[in-house]
Structure formats: structure tokens, C-alpha cells
Design an enzyme around this catalytic site. Sequence first.
Site, PDB file in Angstrom:
ATOM      1  N   HIS A 126       0.727  -1.413  -0.112  1.00  0.00           N
ATOM      2  CA  HIS A 126       0.034  -0.049   0.028  1.00  0.00           C
ATOM      3  C   HIS A 126       0.808   1.065   0.127  1.00  0.00           C
ATOM      4  CE1 HIS A 126       0.800   0.566   4.201  1.00  0.00           C
ATOM      5  NE2 HIS A 126       0.141  -0.547   4.442  1.00  0.00           N
ATOM      6  N   CYS A 142       2.481  -4.896   6.709  1.00  0.00           N
ATOM      7  CA  CYS A 142       2.143  -4.747   5.294  1.00  0.00           C
ATOM      8  C   CYS A 142       3.630  -4.290   4.430  1.00  0.00           C
ATOM      9  CB  CYS A 142       1.104  -3.585   4.993  1.00  0.00           C
ATOM     10  SG  CYS A 142      -0.365  -4.147   5.613  1.00  0.00           S
TER      11      CYS A 142
END
Length: 167
Positions: A126, A142
Site C-alpha cells: 500500500h 504490510c
Amino acid sequence: MNLTRRFAIFGALGAFLAACAGKPARFLTYNGPEVTRVQVFKGQRILQLLHNNQLLKQYEMEMGFAPEGHKVVEGDGRTPEGAYRINRRNPNSRFHLSLGISYPNSRDIAVARAMGKSPGGDIFIHGTPEMYIGQPDWTWGCIAVTNPEIEEIYAMVRDGTPIFIYP
């Protein structure tokens, strides 16, 4: 022409022009070679997009706040290691845009369950909110790149693309 009819015509024209305006700037198009593999090298903080063995793009990245080792349980702050797939996309992500990684796999689930815990999930590639720019390894597991970079990656990588995450 009466006033009501003019409003109707101009309203319809405005709606038509808005529909034809195209995608927002963050949704780029990509017409190059297919990305057949994503590679992440945690130790070097590098994410690569490849077409077969040809390097197409390379990005610096950040990851989980506990960067050493494979993700084992929810909340451990680690980024998974191993072979996964890009399995979903989120155009409305809190982190600009995001591509889902198929963690946990059946082995990840079995290891966590043997410990009586959850393996966690929702691991993505992301973008980066402004408050985290320049901070090292700030995610909960992440892989984070800049917002302009996730726009490129989002356009280039298709669902189902293999991703290999190395220590």
C-alpha cells in the site's frame, strides 16, 4: 425554449461530461509487459516487478515494525516471508491504494493454531500516509511504498500475480 427544458438539457450535458472525464489521477493505465512476478527482499527493503526474468521496476519500501523473521501471529508486527499471490485490490484504502497478499496460507494457519493464536491477515502492498513519510518500518506487517509508487504498482500488477517475499 422554456427554462425547465434548458435546465434539463444542461444537466444532462453536465452529467455526460462528468462521466467522460475519465479516471481520477491515482488510477493510472499500464500497457507494458505483463508483470509475472513480484519479489520483495526484506533485508534490502526492495520491491521488484518482473516480466519473466526481466526487471521492469524496482522500489524502496518499508514494512512491519518488527522486520526480522516471518509473520507468525496477529499483531507481531512482522511481514510474512514465502510464496503468496496478489489476491485483491482496494481502491478505497486508508493508505491511498492497496493490493492484497494471500497471507495466511494453510501452513501459516496451522503454525498459529498450534500456538493457540490467530495468524492475522489483511497484509497489503500500500501507499504511505503523510504522517509516516520518512519513518522506517512502521506498518503492522504490510509493505509500504510512496503514494505515486503504489499508483504505478496498482496499474501494473494484476490479481493472481505470484509474490515472493524473502528475508
